[in-house]
Design a protein around this motif. Structure first.
Motif, mmCIF file in Angstrom:
data_model
loop_
_atom_site.group_PDB
_atom_site.id
_atom_site.type_symbol
_atom_site.label_atom_id
_atom_site.label_comp_id
_atom_site.label_asym_id
_atom_site.label_seq_id
_atom_site.Cartn_x
_atom_site.Cartn_y
_atom_site.Cartn_z
ATOM 1 N N UNK B 174 -24.699 -58.045 -30.888
ATOM 2 C CA UNK B 174 -24.293 -59.455 -30.845
ATOM 3 C C UNK B 174 -25.223 -60.324 -29.992
ATOM 4 N N UNK B 175 -25.794 -59.765 -28.912
ATOM 5 C CA UNK B 175 -26.673 -60.602 -28.082
ATOM 6 C C UNK B 175 -27.945 -60.940 -28.855
ATOM 7 N N UNK B 176 -28.489 -59.942 -29.544
ATOM 8 C CA UNK B 176 -29.697 -60.151 -30.350
ATOM 9 C C UNK B 176 -29.430 -61.164 -31.464
ATOM 10 N N UNK B 177 -28.391 -60.918 -32.255
ATOM 11 C CA UNK B 177 -28.093 -61.814 -33.380
ATOM 12 C C UNK B 177 -27.687 -63.199 -32.852
ATOM 13 N N UNK B 205 -25.889 -57.301 -39.958
ATOM 14 C CA UNK B 205 -25.581 -56.607 -38.692
ATOM 15 C C UNK B 205 -24.421 -55.623 -38.893
ATOM 16 N N UNK B 206 -23.374 -56.071 -39.592
ATOM 17 C CA UNK B 206 -22.208 -55.206 -39.835
ATOM 18 C C UNK B 206 -22.589 -54.040 -40.755
ATOM 19 N N UNK B 209 -24.300 -51.101 -39.272
ATOM 20 C CA UNK B 209 -23.434 -50.189 -38.499
ATOM 21 C C UNK B 209 -23.445 -50.421 -37.006
ATOM 22 N N UNK B 210 -23.867 -51.615 -36.574
ATOM 23 C CA UNK B 210 -23.760 -51.923 -35.140
ATOM 24 C C UNK B 210 -22.281 -52.093 -34.780
ATOM 25 N N UNK B 211 -21.947 -51.862 -33.515
ATOM 26 C CA UNK B 211 -20.550 -51.966 -33.090
ATOM 27 C C UNK B 211 -20.136 -53.415 -32.898
ATOM 28 N N UNK B 212 -18.894 -53.609 -32.450
ATOM 29 C CA UNK B 212 -18.344 -54.947 -32.257
ATOM 30 C C UNK B 212 -18.349 -55.290 -30.771
ATOM 31 N N UNK B 213 -18.433 -56.564 -30.490
ATOM 32 C CA UNK B 213 -18.506 -56.996 -29.084
ATOM 33 C C UNK B 213 -17.143 -56.869 -28.397
ATOM 34 N N UNK B 230 -23.634 -66.445 -23.442
ATOM 35 C CA UNK B 230 -23.088 -67.614 -24.143
ATOM 36 C C UNK B 230 -23.634 -67.709 -25.573
ATOM 37 N N UNK B 231 -24.774 -67.048 -25.862
ATOM 38 C CA UNK B 231 -25.253 -67.057 -27.263
ATOM 39 C C UNK B 231 -24.279 -66.287 -28.161
ATOM 40 N N UNK B 232 -23.544 -65.348 -27.569
ATOM 41 C CA UNK B 232 -22.550 -64.599 -28.355
ATOM 42 C C UNK B 232 -21.385 -65.521 -28.700
ATOM 43 N N UNK B 233 -20.969 -66.341 -27.720
ATOM 44 C CA UNK B 233 -19.902 -67.314 -27.993
ATOM 45 C C UNK B 233 -20.364 -68.264 -29.096
ATOM 46 N N UNK B 234 -21.620 -68.696 -29.012
ATOM 47 C CA UNK B 234 -22.135 -69.606 -30.039
ATOM 48 C C UNK B 234 -22.147 -68.925 -31.410
ATOM 49 N N UNK B 235 -22.529 -67.628 -31.423
ATOM 50 C CA UNK B 235 -22.544 -66.897 -32.706
ATOM 51 C C UNK B 235 -21.131 -66.799 -33.280
ATOM 52 N N UNK B 236 -20.147 -66.492 -32.408
ATOM 53 C CA UNK B 236 -18.752 -66.413 -32.861
ATOM 54 C C UNK B 236 -18.326 -67.730 -33.499
#
Lengths: 225, 249
Positions: B174-177, B205-206, B209-213, B230-236
């Protein structure tokens, strides 16, 4: 695949379900605590409140089933996410040094499962009144179910009080990570508001713990009788 | 300085691997971690043994090729890339565990080298803008607010090394994406493909087979490019808005 099932099968979509149901259940936890704290005002408001809830009749069942649906969705989606997480990790490290994950964050599954067990006991104890059926016969002078007396008698048992305090401690621990997490998952986070969610979440979880735990402690110390 | 290394040795992707004890002798404390491995490899080659295979390229902290989990932390203790980690961070006689970046999605190729091409496939799914090449238009035609430019630059600093996945207990990307999606979502050039980018990159990403945050924030703690969570929050947010837009479009 239709857009809704496509969203719900994605990692982020499922996390949104966990966050939204978590938010709903958190709302219940706050409301339930405020309701219970009326015990400190006296028997009259608490019994009136209990009588009001019972008087909702069918509507009460709508609320109950809604809560049950949220709880089931919260648990089912979490299990699915966790199974995927375990599979994604693969070969374990020989050495792992954690730098950020807090104890409450790492204990989410355990604290959640313990709270689930407690909910079953708690419903049998005070809602269905199967643990001590004599609770069913408690009525106040207005003929209403004497919720106040039931609480006092229920918490005079050291074992029941102890279990209750441990369980609300675990619930608070679950919320300690859960409150901040849900804002992050719902995308309502940024460098600006992050300290608010993180510190606010921790502070709120302590408030929940102290609010709930105050009742059995007050009964056992004789403040409430 | 002299060090005891416990290094993951694995002949190839199909073989089983194990930690091997290797001595690192006469290492200058100003050597980088990779230079230390070079010295050890010279020593091993001189003795007729197989050198340790590890990834490296620019050795200046900007390419994202080097990896390694050092004493249980991706890129080791200095919050930089492994190539920018110096041996003075360790004590003489210390035992150092050196393992490959671990994740189901990063299979070991040999010793400490893992295949991170899952990241390339996520990038190829949408981590770009489709633009006409040729004469560039006047830069002033595309005003970018300073705040957005700074946030986009912060996300664009991601070098795609995979430490976030390696550190995450769930091996989540999630941080990368989040960095890739945030970077382009904040800039005017990224708007045309904003919806499809979020949907396609998360889907890939799913599927990889990467895991979930779980919001452990281990990723942020080890990121050598200081990408904030915070980039993860933005991705969500981007993904959910994209799913709604796509659904009703």
């Amino acid at each position: 695949m239709n857009p809704i099932s496509s969203y719900l099968s994605s990692s982020i979509g499922r996390k949104w379900i966990v966050a939204l149901t978590g938010l709903g259940l958190f709302g219940f936890v706050v409301g339930h605590m405020i309701g219970n704290l009326q015990v400190f005002i006296g028997p009259e408001p608490l019994n009136r409140y209990g009588h009001f809830l019972q008087g909702l009749g069918e509507l009460l069942w709508v609320v109950r089933l809604g809560l049950l649906a949220m709880l089931v969705a919260h648990v089912v989606f979490t299990i699915k996410l966790r199974l995927e997480n375990r599979a994604a990790r693969g070969t374990p490290y020989a050495v792992t040094t954690r730098r950020a994950a807090t104890l409450p964050a790492r204990m989410m599954a355990l604290s959640g499962l313990m709270v689930l067990c407690f909910i079953v006991f708690h419903l049998l104890h005070f809602t269905a009144q199967k643990i001590d059926p004599s609770f069913l016969a408690l009525h106040d002078d207005k003929g209403r179910h004497d919720v106040y007396r039931m609480m006092i008698l229920g918490f005079q048992s050291k074992a029941a009080s102890g279990f209750y305090v441990v369980a609300v401690g675990l619930l608070a621990m679950h919320l300690n990570h859960g409150i901040g997490s849900l804002f992050q998952t719902l995308g309502l986070n940024s460098a600006k508001v992050r300290p608010l969610w993180e510190k606010g979440g921790v502070a709120f979880s302590w408030l929940i713990f102290l609010g709930y735990a105050s009742i059995p402690v007050a009964v056992l110390t004789g403040v409430l009788k | 300085m002299n060090l005891h290394l416990k290094v993951w040795r694995q002949k190839d992707a199909k073989s089983a691997g194990k930690l091997a004890d290797i001595e690192a002798r006469n290492i200058p404390e100003d050597a980088s971690f990779l230079e230390m491995l070079d010295i050890v490899n010279d020593d091993l080659t001189g003795k007729g043994e197989e050198p340790i295979a590890f990834d490296h390229d620019c050795r200046e902290g900007i390419c994202g090729t080097c990896s390694l989990s050092i004493n249980g932390v991706p890129h080791g203790p200095s919050e930089t890339t492994t190539c920018q980690l110096y041996m003075r961070k360790f004590k003489d006689g210390e035992t150092i565990h050196v393992e490959p970046f671990r994740a189901k999605t990063f299979p070991v190729v040999r010793d400490l080298i893992v295949d991170r091409s899952a990241f390339d496939r996520i990038q190829q799914a949408g981590g770009f803008i489709t633009a006409r090449t040729g004469s560039a238009q006047d830069a002033n035609c595309l005003p970018v607010p300073k705040v957005a430019a700074d946030a986009a630059m912060e996300a664009a600093a991601c070098i795609g090394c995979g430490a976030c996945v390696a550190a995450c207990p769930n091996a989540s990307a999630m941080l990368f994406v989040g960095a890739k999606v945030s970077h382009l979502a904040l800039l005017p050039q990224g708007q045309a493909e904003r919806t499809s980018r979020a949907l396609k990159m998360v889907r890939t990403m799913d599927e990889e087979g990467f895991g979930n945050c779980s919001n452990y924030l281990e990723c942020e703690a080890v990121c050598p490019a200081d990408i904030p969570a915070s980039v993860i929050a933005r991705l969500n947010r981007e993904y959910t808005v994209a799913a709604v837009k796509d659904g009703v479009a």
